[in-house]
Design a protein around this motif. Structure first.
Motif, short mmCIF file in Angstrom:
data_model
loop_
_atom_site.label_atom_id
_atom_site.label_comp_id
_atom_site.label_asym_id
_atom_site.label_seq_id
_atom_site.Cartn_x
_atom_site.Cartn_y
_atom_site.Cartn_z
N SER A 3 0.82 -1.21 0.00
CA SER A 3 0.00 0.00 0.00
C SER A 3 0.85 1.25 0.00
N SER A 4 2.03 1.19 0.62
CA SER A 4 2.89 2.36 0.68
C SER A 4 3.31 2.83 -0.71
N LYS A 5 3.22 1.95 -1.70
CA LYS A 5 3.59 2.30 -3.07
C LYS A 5 2.50 3.09 -3.78
N VAL A 6 1.25 2.89 -3.37
CA VAL A 6 0.14 3.54 -4.08
C VAL A 6 -0.43 4.75 -3.35
N VAL A 7 -0.26 4.81 -2.02
CA VAL A 7 -0.71 5.99 -1.27
C VAL A 7 0.25 7.14 -1.55
N GLN A 8 -0.31 8.27 -1.95
CA GLN A 8 0.50 9.42 -2.33
C GLN A 8 1.37 9.90 -1.17
N ASN A 9 2.58 10.31 -1.48
CA ASN A 9 3.49 10.83 -0.45
C ASN A 9 2.85 11.97 0.32
N GLY A 10 3.02 11.92 1.63
CA GLY A 10 2.45 12.95 2.49
C GLY A 10 1.07 12.63 3.01
N HIS A 11 0.52 11.49 2.58
CA HIS A 11 -0.81 11.07 3.03
C HIS A 11 -0.69 9.71 3.73
N ASP A 12 -1.61 9.45 4.67
CA ASP A 12 -1.58 8.16 5.35
C ASP A 12 -2.59 7.17 4.76
N HIS A 13 -3.43 7.65 3.82
CA HIS A 13 -4.38 6.74 3.18
C HIS A 13 -4.83 7.31 1.84
N LEU A 14 -5.35 6.46 1.01
CA LEU A 14 -5.97 6.86 -0.25
C LEU A 14 -7.48 6.65 -0.12
N LEU A 15 -8.23 7.31 -1.00
CA LEU A 15 -9.68 7.18 -0.99
C LEU A 15 -10.20 7.01 -2.41
N LEU A 16 -11.02 5.99 -2.61
CA LEU A 16 -11.65 5.72 -3.90
C LEU A 16 -13.15 5.67 -3.69
N PHE A 17 -13.88 6.28 -4.61
CA PHE A 17 -15.33 6.30 -4.50
C PHE A 17 -15.95 6.11 -5.88
N ALA A 18 -17.07 5.39 -5.93
CA ALA A 18 -17.80 5.24 -7.19
C ALA A 18 -19.30 5.16 -6.93
N GLN A 19 -20.04 5.72 -7.84
CA GLN A 19 -21.48 5.47 -7.91
C GLN A 19 -21.68 4.46 -9.03
N ILE A 20 -22.22 3.29 -8.69
CA ILE A 20 -22.34 2.22 -9.66
C ILE A 20 -23.81 1.85 -9.85
N LYS A 21 -24.12 1.34 -11.03
CA LYS A 21 -25.52 1.05 -11.32
C LYS A 21 -25.65 -0.27 -12.07
N ASP A 22 -26.52 -1.15 -11.57
CA ASP A 22 -27.00 -2.30 -12.34
C ASP A 22 -28.52 -2.15 -12.39
N SER A 23 -29.25 -2.98 -11.68
CA SER A 23 -30.69 -2.74 -11.56
C SER A 23 -30.97 -1.66 -10.52
N LEU A 24 -30.01 -1.45 -9.61
CA LEU A 24 -30.10 -0.42 -8.58
C LEU A 24 -28.85 0.44 -8.64
N THR A 25 -28.91 1.58 -7.94
CA THR A 25 -27.75 2.45 -7.84
C THR A 25 -27.12 2.29 -6.45
N HIS A 26 -25.79 2.14 -6.42
CA HIS A 26 -25.07 1.96 -5.16
C HIS A 26 -23.93 2.97 -5.05
N ARG A 27 -23.55 3.25 -3.82
CA ARG A 27 -22.40 4.10 -3.53
C ARG A 27 -21.33 3.22 -2.88
N LEU A 28 -20.18 3.17 -3.52
CA LEU A 28 -19.10 2.29 -3.08
C LEU A 28 -17.87 3.11 -2.74
N GLY A 29 -17.31 2.89 -1.56
CA GLY A 29 -16.12 3.62 -1.15
C GLY A 29 -15.06 2.70 -0.58
N LEU A 30 -13.80 3.03 -0.83
CA LEU A 30 -12.69 2.22 -0.31
C LEU A 30 -11.59 3.15 0.19
N GLN A 31 -11.15 2.89 1.41
CA GLN A 31 -9.99 3.58 1.98
C GLN A 31 -8.90 2.55 2.23
N ARG A 32 -7.68 2.88 1.80
CA ARG A 32 -6.55 1.99 2.06
C ARG A 32 -5.43 2.81 2.68
#
Length: 357
Positions: A57-86
């Motif tokens: 994870s230390s390779k992908v988290v930007q220097n100067g930060h302790d974590h990264l954040l990814l978010f998506a609004q995804i849709k199939d038959s329903l709409t979902h909010r998906l978030g990931l912190q590493r």
């Protein structure tokens, strides 16, 4: 499954990215090192909870930060909010509609994702493990019981290997029996998958490699003509000498050949890249046929090693599958998107991504 909105923060050189992708084709154009591959990697991590480039994870988290954040609004038959912190210490938190997901399996089932990079050619040139993963990815999404059976098989295998190393042979029969029971189920799933995949693979080989005949055969991981149980008994001395279980589905492989030769010994690198694309397309079509799922497709550096004709053909074939596609390139003029009605182009520079209107 469609990604309607994407946000990326503190991921490699992507400080703060927000975009609304097309449901069809998304082209990310920029110079090498601009952040195109990082964006593809971020989407992959959001879907798989891991990177395809590093385990740290230390390779992908930007220097100067302790974590990264990814978010998506995804849709199939329903709409979902998906978030990931590493976090840089490898801790991870995944939320779906505000609720914490307890396992990575739930995430992978929710957002199936397929990726093609210049390194994906190891599916053909690399170890048997690469090709087992290719089969197991399909079974994970097609067969509901696969994950449990695979996990149980790995459990029996680990215990059996420990007993072999510690020379506790009196306890082997119990673990060997469980290994056989779960291993045969796993083997049967793989055989069914190869059988179902075959006609789709033939179709795409005819499209991408006309005039070439490629056969795909499944190698079960023990000598043909004997049962798995018989093979385990026969391998007892070898297992004891090697200090691990030398036969079983964990040793299985896919053999791709043309005539009497293996394709890796016969095809050029360009031809192998086309065969790789045929394998991926066959996988996507098989999954759609069985489950109706249309995974998000990520392609990093599409023009690499493919001529103009085959780049155009590949994009046309992907259009026919109705998947949402993200493609990176250093020059969008190298890509013919005329088959697509729904296209967005994004310019990537110094970690910033802007839609080209």
């Amino acid at each position: 499954m469609i990604l309607e909105r994407l946000e990326v923060s503190a991921f490699r050189n992507l400080t703060s990215v927000s975009l609304f992708p097309a449901a069809g084709l998304n082209i990310l154009e920029g110079k090498n090192g601009s952040g195109k591959t990082s964006f593809i990697e971020a989407v992959y991590m959001l879907a798989m909870a891991k990177s395809f480039r590093t385990l740290k994870s230390s390779k992908v988290v930007q220097n100067g930060h302790d974590h990264l954040l990814l978010f998506a609004q995804i849709k199939d038959s329903l709409t979902h909010r998906l978030g990931l912190q590493r976090y840089i210490d490898n801790r991870i938190q995944i939320k779906l509609d505000g609720e914490i997901l307890k396992s990575r399996t739930e995430l992978v089932q929710l957002l199936p994702t397929q990726i093609i990079t210049p390194e994906s050619i190891t599916l053909l040139t690399g170890s048997p493990g690469e090709r087992r993963q290719y089969l197991d990815w399909m079974m994970f999404h097609v067969e509901p019981s696969f994950q449990l059976i695979w996990s149980q098989y790995q459990r029996y295998l680990r215990h059996r290997n420990v007993l072999i190393r510690e020379r506790k042979f009196s306890d082997l029969p119990f673990w060997s029996k469980g290994l056989v029971e779960q291993g045969l189920k796993l083997d049967n799933f793989r055989r069914q998958t190869v059988s179902g995949l075959q006609p789709h693979l033939e179709h795409y080989i005819n499209q991408l490699l006309p005039g070439f005949s490629v056969s795909i055969s499944y190698r079960q991981g023990w000598r043909s003509g004997v049962t798995f149980e018989e093979a385990l008994d026969a391998s007892r001395e070898s297992d004891h000498a090697q200090k691990y279980t030398t036969v079983g589905p964990h040793r299985a492989d896919l053999l791709l050949s043309s005539g009497e030769q293996r394709v890796v010994d016969l095809f050029s690198r360009g031809q192998l890249k086309l065969l790789l694309c045929a394998l991926k397309l066959a996988q996507l079509e098989y999954l759609k046929e069985i489950t109706g799922k249309t995974p998000v497709v990520l392609i990093d550096d599409l023009p690499a090693e493919l001529d103009t004709e085959h780049r155009t053909l590949l994009l046309s074939l992907l259009h026919g599958l109705s998947n949402q596609v993200f493609v990176t390139t250093t020059d969008r003029s190298h890509l013919d998107d005329s088959a697509w009605d729904d296209v967005k182009v994004f310019h990537v520079e110094h970690g910033k991504i802007k839609e080209v209107v």
